[in-house]
Design a protein around this motif. Structure first.
Motif, mmCIF file in Angstrom:
data_model
loop_
_atom_site.group_PDB
_atom_site.id
_atom_site.type_symbol
_atom_site.label_atom_id
_atom_site.label_comp_id
_atom_site.label_asym_id
_atom_site.label_seq_id
_atom_site.Cartn_x
_atom_site.Cartn_y
_atom_site.Cartn_z
ATOM 1 N N ASP A 22 11.853 20.946 -24.429
ATOM 2 C CA ASP A 22 12.808 21.279 -25.404
ATOM 3 C C ASP A 22 12.424 21.252 -26.585
ATOM 4 O O ASP A 22 12.977 21.872 -27.860
ATOM 5 C CB ASP A 22 14.044 20.375 -25.300
ATOM 6 C CG ASP A 22 14.686 20.634 -23.851
ATOM 7 O OD1 ASP A 22 14.509 21.739 -23.429
ATOM 8 O OD2 ASP A 22 15.403 19.663 -23.417
ATOM 9 N N CYS A 23 11.227 20.634 -27.100
ATOM 10 C CA CYS A 23 10.799 20.512 -28.379
ATOM 11 C C CYS A 23 10.570 21.698 -29.200
ATOM 12 O O CYS A 23 10.774 21.991 -30.282
ATOM 13 C CB CYS A 23 9.488 19.697 -28.592
ATOM 14 S SG CYS A 23 7.901 20.251 -28.260
ATOM 15 N N GLY A 24 10.105 22.899 -28.392
ATOM 16 C CA GLY A 24 9.789 24.248 -29.000
ATOM 17 C C GLY A 24 10.650 25.070 -27.978
ATOM 18 O O GLY A 24 10.349 26.344 -28.174
ATOM 19 N N ASN A 25 11.585 24.864 -27.284
ATOM 20 C CA ASN A 25 12.245 25.533 -26.389
ATOM 21 C C ASN A 25 11.357 26.521 -25.506
ATOM 22 O O ASN A 25 11.738 27.708 -25.459
ATOM 23 C CB ASN A 25 13.258 26.558 -27.237
ATOM 24 C CG ASN A 25 14.506 27.146 -26.340
ATOM 25 O OD1 ASN A 25 14.881 26.634 -25.398
ATOM 26 N ND2 ASN A 25 15.098 28.153 -26.860
ATOM 27 N N TYR A 26 10.557 25.747 -24.965
ATOM 28 C CA TYR A 26 9.549 26.522 -24.073
ATOM 29 C C TYR A 26 9.995 27.023 -22.841
ATOM 30 O O TYR A 26 11.036 26.225 -22.205
ATOM 31 C CB TYR A 26 8.385 25.796 -23.932
ATOM 32 C CG TYR A 26 7.671 25.315 -25.100
ATOM 33 C CD1 TYR A 26 6.923 26.227 -25.685
ATOM 34 C CD2 TYR A 26 7.662 24.003 -25.525
ATOM 35 C CE1 TYR A 26 5.993 25.871 -26.891
ATOM 36 C CE2 TYR A 26 7.269 23.703 -26.655
ATOM 37 C CZ TYR A 26 6.373 24.677 -27.503
ATOM 38 O OH TYR A 26 5.614 24.223 -28.595
ATOM 39 N N GLU A 27 9.600 28.207 -22.265
ATOM 40 C CA GLU A 27 10.062 28.717 -21.031
ATOM 41 C C GLU A 27 9.166 28.080 -20.077
ATOM 42 O O GLU A 27 7.906 27.794 -20.081
ATOM 43 C CB GLU A 27 10.005 30.437 -20.887
ATOM 44 C CG GLU A 27 10.984 30.801 -22.056
ATOM 45 C CD GLU A 27 10.980 32.481 -21.704
ATOM 46 O OE1 GLU A 27 10.670 33.027 -20.871
ATOM 47 O OE2 GLU A 27 11.010 32.978 -23.024
ATOM 48 N N ILE A 28 9.707 27.955 -18.702
ATOM 49 C CA ILE A 28 9.146 27.561 -17.686
ATOM 50 C C ILE A 28 8.775 28.775 -16.644
ATOM 51 O O ILE A 28 9.613 29.412 -16.503
ATOM 52 C CB ILE A 28 9.617 26.586 -16.647
ATOM 53 C CG1 ILE A 28 10.136 25.279 -17.747
ATOM 54 C CG2 ILE A 28 8.916 26.077 -15.563
ATOM 55 C CD1 ILE A 28 11.202 24.208 -17.020
ATOM 56 N N PRO A 29 7.398 28.969 -16.396
ATOM 57 C CA PRO A 29 6.806 30.055 -15.590
ATOM 58 C C PRO A 29 7.694 30.106 -14.269
ATOM 59 O O PRO A 29 7.936 29.046 -13.614
ATOM 60 C CB PRO A 29 5.465 30.043 -15.540
ATOM 61 C CG PRO A 29 5.142 28.999 -16.618
ATOM 62 C CD PRO A 29 6.255 27.916 -16.773
ATOM 63 N N ALA A 30 7.961 31.296 -13.832
ATOM 64 C CA ALA A 30 8.563 31.382 -12.391
ATOM 65 C C ALA A 30 7.568 30.750 -11.507
ATOM 66 O O ALA A 30 6.390 30.832 -11.733
ATOM 67 C CB ALA A 30 8.770 32.989 -12.245
ATOM 68 N N GLY A 31 8.195 30.162 -10.574
ATOM 69 C CA GLY A 31 7.438 29.625 -9.438
ATOM 70 C C GLY A 31 6.872 28.217 -9.726
ATOM 71 O O GLY A 31 6.096 27.694 -8.943
ATOM 72 N N SER A 32 7.322 27.666 -10.895
ATOM 73 C CA SER A 32 6.781 26.410 -11.254
ATOM 74 C C SER A 32 7.597 25.199 -10.262
ATOM 75 O O SER A 32 8.501 25.451 -9.683
ATOM 76 C CB SER A 32 7.224 26.081 -12.762
ATOM 77 O OG SER A 32 6.489 26.794 -13.401
#
Length: 192
Positions: A22-32
């Motif tokens: 959340d610190c950089g509103n990062y996206e989690i890759p599909a299939g993680s």
């Protein structure tokens, strides 16, 4: 994440994973292996009946504050808001009569700092919220009891000298408060 289980080190793994995402509103890759939702669910599952979080069955102020900090961006969801409210109630009840907090059975500036960070992240003013003022002393005021003459912060009241970790956490707490007072996000949100 390269390990099999994010919980290898206890709930710290869930807390810091969520804060990092959340610190950089990062996206989690599909299939993680993990998603924000699975991390949040795992974290919430660790809440104790008294509203606290901790290692195993032991309630802990620091872990509770850190969990509430990590969950703060999701407080508009009713289930998460309930978890946060219960955690805030635990922290208020756990506060010492002098406004301080104890971690691992002794009063520490780090515990106070973690509570200040969590309160600010959840829109609660640590200087004025009545739930966090005991006998006229706020949690914010209590932090400054640990301030030394050289302007550093000590770990415990009897330490009489600054401590690197205590100082780092006090600075993070004060940064969180400055952000809060200026209408910005919490201590670890870098998107403002």
């Amino acid at each position: 994440y390269i390990n099999e289980d994010l919980a290898n080190q206890g709930i710290n793994g869930f807390i810091y994973a969520l804060l990092a995402l959340d610190c950089g509103n990062y996206e989690i890759p599909a299939g993680s292996r993990y998603t924000r939702e699975s991390i949040i669910e795992s974290l919430i599952a660790e809440q104790h009946d008294d509203g606290s979080f901790g290692f195993g069955s032991r309630s802990d102020v620091d872990m509770t504050a850190m969990a509430l900090h990590a969950l703060a961006p999701y407080s508009d969801e009713p289930e998460i808001k309930k978890v946060i409210d219960e955690g805030i109630a635990f922290l208020s009840a756990a506060q010492n009569g002098d406004g301080s907090f104890s971690g691992m059975d002794s009063k520490t500036s780090e515990s106070i700092s973690q509570v200040i960070i969590a309160l600010c992240a959840n829109g609660i003013d640590p200087k004025t919220d009545e739930r966090f003022i005991k006998h006229g002393t706020s949690v914010y005021d209590a932090l400054f009891d640990f301030r030394q003459s050289d302007k550093t912060f000590s770990h415990t009241l009897d330490a009489k000298k600054g401590d690197a970790l205590a100082n780092d956490q006090a600075m993070m707490a004060l940064m969180a408060l400055i952000n809060f007072e200026n209408g910005k996000s919490g201590a670890f949100i870098f998107t403002d």
